[in-house]
Design an enzyme around this catalytic site. Sequence first.
Site, mmCIF file in Angstrom:
data_model
loop_
_atom_site.group_PDB
_atom_site.id
_atom_site.type_symbol
_atom_site.label_atom_id
_atom_site.label_comp_id
_atom_site.label_asym_id
_atom_site.label_seq_id
_atom_site.Cartn_x
_atom_site.Cartn_y
_atom_site.Cartn_z
ATOM 1 N N ASN A 9 -12.149 -11.133 -35.799
ATOM 2 C CA ASN A 9 -12.819 -12.072 -34.886
ATOM 3 C C ASN A 9 -11.747 -12.640 -33.967
ATOM 4 O O ASN A 9 -10.962 -13.482 -34.377
ATOM 5 C CB ASN A 9 -13.498 -13.184 -35.699
ATOM 6 C CG ASN A 9 -14.109 -14.256 -34.805
ATOM 7 O OD1 ASN A 9 -14.288 -14.044 -33.611
ATOM 8 N ND2 ASN A 9 -14.426 -15.402 -35.395
ATOM 9 N N TRP A 10 -11.747 -12.160 -32.727
ATOM 10 C CA TRP A 10 -10.686 -12.579 -31.790
ATOM 11 C C TRP A 10 -10.876 -14.008 -31.307
ATOM 12 O O TRP A 10 -9.975 -14.587 -30.707
ATOM 13 C CB TRP A 10 -10.681 -11.661 -30.572
ATOM 14 C CG TRP A 10 -10.212 -10.259 -30.825
ATOM 15 C CD1 TRP A 10 -9.948 -9.667 -32.036
ATOM 16 C CD2 TRP A 10 -9.960 -9.260 -29.835
ATOM 17 N NE1 TRP A 10 -9.553 -8.369 -31.861
ATOM 18 C CE2 TRP A 10 -9.552 -8.090 -30.509
ATOM 19 C CE3 TRP A 10 -10.040 -9.235 -28.442
ATOM 20 C CZ2 TRP A 10 -9.222 -6.912 -29.837
ATOM 21 C CZ3 TRP A 10 -9.719 -8.056 -27.769
ATOM 22 C CH2 TRP A 10 -9.300 -6.912 -28.466
ATOM 23 N N LYS A 11 -12.071 -14.565 -31.489
ATOM 24 C CA LYS A 11 -12.393 -15.889 -30.942
ATOM 25 C C LYS A 11 -12.092 -15.899 -29.436
ATOM 26 O O LYS A 11 -12.303 -14.878 -28.769
ATOM 27 C CB LYS A 11 -11.632 -16.983 -31.687
ATOM 28 C CG LYS A 11 -11.767 -16.827 -33.204
ATOM 29 C CD LYS A 11 -11.309 -18.016 -33.969
ATOM 30 C CE LYS A 11 -11.330 -17.685 -35.450
ATOM 31 N NZ LYS A 11 -11.206 -18.826 -36.319
ATOM 32 N N HIS A 94 -21.227 -18.372 -36.807
ATOM 33 C CA HIS A 94 -19.855 -18.716 -37.206
ATOM 34 C C HIS A 94 -19.733 -20.240 -37.310
ATOM 35 O O HIS A 94 -20.347 -20.969 -36.517
ATOM 36 C CB HIS A 94 -18.863 -18.160 -36.178
ATOM 37 C CG HIS A 94 -17.444 -18.227 -36.655
ATOM 38 N ND1 HIS A 94 -16.709 -19.376 -36.597
ATOM 39 C CD2 HIS A 94 -16.647 -17.294 -37.225
ATOM 40 C CE1 HIS A 94 -15.504 -19.155 -37.113
ATOM 41 N NE2 HIS A 94 -15.441 -17.893 -37.507
ATOM 42 N N GLU A 96 -17.565 -22.232 -36.382
ATOM 43 C CA GLU A 96 -17.124 -22.910 -35.148
ATOM 44 C C GLU A 96 -18.308 -23.108 -34.198
ATOM 45 O O GLU A 96 -18.377 -24.117 -33.499
ATOM 46 C CB GLU A 96 -16.001 -22.097 -34.484
ATOM 47 C CG GLU A 96 -14.696 -22.234 -35.253
ATOM 48 C CD GLU A 96 -13.739 -21.067 -35.089
ATOM 49 O OE1 GLU A 96 -13.919 -20.246 -34.178
ATOM 50 O OE2 GLU A 96 -12.807 -20.985 -35.908
ATOM 51 N N GLU A 166 -17.703 -17.500 -45.525
ATOM 52 C CA GLU A 166 -16.523 -18.118 -44.935
ATOM 53 C C GLU A 166 -16.493 -19.610 -45.262
ATOM 54 O O GLU A 166 -17.128 -20.416 -44.541
ATOM 55 C CB GLU A 166 -16.559 -17.955 -43.416
ATOM 56 C CG GLU A 166 -16.522 -16.524 -42.949
ATOM 57 C CD GLU A 166 -15.803 -16.413 -41.616
ATOM 58 O OE1 GLU A 166 -14.809 -15.700 -41.567
ATOM 59 O OE2 GLU A 166 -16.212 -17.071 -40.641
ATOM 60 N N GLY A 172 -8.851 -20.698 -40.500
ATOM 61 C CA GLY A 172 -7.777 -21.112 -39.596
ATOM 62 C C GLY A 172 -6.852 -22.164 -40.177
ATOM 63 O O GLY A 172 -6.057 -22.767 -39.450
ATOM 64 N N GLY A 233 -9.752 -13.766 -38.740
ATOM 65 C CA GLY A 233 -9.502 -14.420 -37.464
ATOM 66 C C GLY A 233 -8.074 -14.190 -36.998
ATOM 67 O O GLY A 233 -7.732 -13.139 -36.444
ATOM 68 N N GLY A 234 -7.208 -15.171 -37.246
ATOM 69 C CA GLY A 234 -5.831 -15.152 -36.752
ATOM 70 C C GLY A 234 -5.094 -13.837 -36.968
ATOM 71 O O GLY A 234 -4.438 -13.320 -36.048
HETATM 72 C C1 PEP Z 1 -12.752 -16.503 -38.732
HETATM 73 O O1 PEP Z 1 -12.559 -16.725 -37.557
HETATM 74 O O2 PEP Z 1 -13.869 -16.137 -39.093
HETATM 75 C C2 PEP Z 1 -11.660 -16.700 -39.680
HETATM 76 C C3 PEP Z 1 -11.892 -16.470 -40.940
HETATM 77 O O3 PEP Z 1 -10.450 -17.134 -39.180
HETATM 78 P P1 PEP Z 1 -9.039 -17.119 -39.956
HETATM 79 O O4 PEP Z 1 -8.883 -15.740 -40.566
HETATM 80 O O5 PEP Z 1 -8.024 -17.389 -38.896
HETATM 81 O O6 PEP Z 1 -9.099 -18.154 -41.016
#
Ligand code: PEP
Length: 250
Positions: A9-11, A94, A96, A166, A172, A233-234
């Site tokens: 997930n590049w966000k 998600h 966010e 999640e 994050g 994500g990251g």
């Molecule tokens: C995400 O964006 O769904 C996520 C799990 O981010 P991260 O891996 O950075 O915690």
Amino acid sequence: MRKKVIAGNWKMNKTPSETAAFITELSDKVKQTKDIVICAVPFVCIPAALKASKRTKIKIAAQNMHYEDKGAFTGEVSAKMLVDLGVQYVIIGHSERRQYYNETDATVNRKVLKAIKAGLKPIICVGESLEQRETGVTADFVRYQVGYALNGVSSEDMKNIVIAYEPIWAIGTGKTATNEQANEVCRTIRQALNEKYGRKVANATYIQYGGSVNVKNAAELFSMSDIDGGLVGGASLKSDDFCKIVNYKG
Ligand code: PEP
């Protein structure tokens, strides 16, 4: 045996011009995998991502969509538009989006139904807050979220659904759920699917874990009985790291 579904997930990261080079580099590094590899890219990066991922292992996802087909919804993108581009997957709900854009269980459900109708595969995100975990309501809350999101989704449609567990406190933050914590909630989700759709559907549904998945913890998390890969994500923003996560078996 279920495959793993490993989605980045590049966000709100990377530009369209950075996208092609990244996908091309990544596709070379993951070409041996038998698992499903997805990059969920910003809307404006989708055309470049689709072009670069043609005839590769990588599938492209959007990070959101609207639940209406069309109309006066400034700034929004419909499922039909995504399908027209050639997108196959879409992240829905998600945390966010729930936190910053008022997404609710009701809008998540509407989006899921619309995505399925349009021919997209939803990656439905669920997960508890730190407070909910500490007060011991995680299982009930996640069951509720899953039930709500899947209201009106048939057994037949379930083959196109991915669920991402999640925990919000792990996204994050660098705090990963332990393998056991993550597996326990993924198992609870599978039990809920079993009650709603029966064992065959429950056993065939992909349930990912997401929350600070990285190169070091991916293999252990993905080896757990009810975790079918990850939403990352990251660590999905560096092709070296993401390819190590995809090739977690070493
Ligand atoms: C995400 O964006 O769904 C996520 C799990 O981010 P991260 O891996 O950075 O915690």
